[in-house]
Write an enzyme that holds these catalytic residues in place. Sequence first.
Site, PDB file in Angstrom:
ATOM      1  N   LYS A  22       0.902  -1.223   0.162  1.00 42.76           N
ATOM      2  CA  LYS A  22      -0.056  -0.086  -0.265  1.00 42.76           C
ATOM      3  C   LYS A  22       0.840   1.136  -0.064  1.00 42.76           C
ATOM      4  CE  LYS A  22      -4.226   1.481   2.438  1.00 42.76           C
ATOM      5  NZ  LYS A  22      -4.730   1.314   3.705  1.00 42.76           N
TER       6      LYS A  22
HETATM    7  C1  E4P Z   1      -8.275   2.629   3.779  1.00 36.60           C
HETATM    8  O1  E4P Z   1      -7.487   1.531   3.527  1.00 36.60           O
HETATM    9  C2  E4P Z   1      -8.101   3.327   4.882  1.00 36.60           C
HETATM   10  O2  E4P Z   1      -7.534   2.380   6.000  1.00 36.60           O
HETATM   11  C3  E4P Z   1      -9.526   3.376   5.540  1.00 36.60           C
HETATM   12  O3  E4P Z   1     -10.569   3.008   4.962  1.00 36.60           O
HETATM   13  C4  E4P Z   1      -9.543   5.081   6.169  1.00 36.60           C
HETATM   14  O4  E4P Z   1     -10.813   5.017   7.022  1.00 36.60           O
HETATM   15  P1  E4P Z   1     -11.125   5.917   7.888  1.00 36.60           P
HETATM   16  O5  E4P Z   1     -11.359   7.247   7.232  1.00 36.60           O
HETATM   17  O6  E4P Z   1     -12.448   5.631   8.618  1.00 36.60           O
HETATM   18  O7  E4P Z   1     -10.030   6.154   8.846  1.00 36.60           O
END
Ligand code: E4P
Length: 217
Positions: free
Chosen positions: A87
């Site tokens: 990622k």
């Molecule tokens: C995506 O990969 C992120 O980990 C995540 O969806 C972020 O979500 P949040 O805005 O609830 O922190």
Amino acid sequence: MKFFIDTANLDEIAEAQALGVLDGVTTNPSLMAKEGITGSDNILAHYKRICEIVEGDVSAEVISTDFEGMVKEGEALAALHPQIVVKLPMIADGVKACKYFSDKGIKTNVTLIFSSGQALLAAKAGATYMSPFLGRLDDISTDGLQLIAEIRQIYDNYGFETQILSASVRNTMHVINCAKIGSDVMTGPLSSITGLLKHPLTVSGLAKFLEDYKKGN
Ligand code: E4P
């Protein structure tokens, strides 16, 4: 639409996996910290544990912000387990690293996407997944679902194979609307998946069936 769970909590991952509908996991440094997982050795060991619970792709985020650092970290992450997806953040070096990994056949997820332009760059760099954060856009009074729909249209116009991984999903309506738009994947908390089970007519209907069965036996 694939269902990913957005957590580093092993119990929640196991619960979603046991339901039989889980296709993968996404994590980020904040989610790791929330579970008290710190230090690179512990973090790497935790990713391995997650891979042992689920059958699908597991996104593991780099913390470097320069190309060389991302490549080094990403290679170590990818070597951990075949289910690991590297990622990478949507910054210039993240795009370069995405191209580097996609050329090598290593799966990537470009994260922190908030515009169609960023989505185009991720696709052109060959990302396996790219993550538009719909909840965080909603939080600032911007229509996150509108962005997902726009990206869907752009990708379909050109046949881009990068999968739209709708992230920052907060509730069941986000999940349903992502499915209506044609998002390839959604990632959200366990409640966004288990919440889909709930309907009062299912509860009352089952109670009545069981009551009538008892009457006849
Ligand atoms: C995506 O990969 C992120 O980990 C995540 O969806 C972020 O979500 P949040 O805005 O609830 O922190």
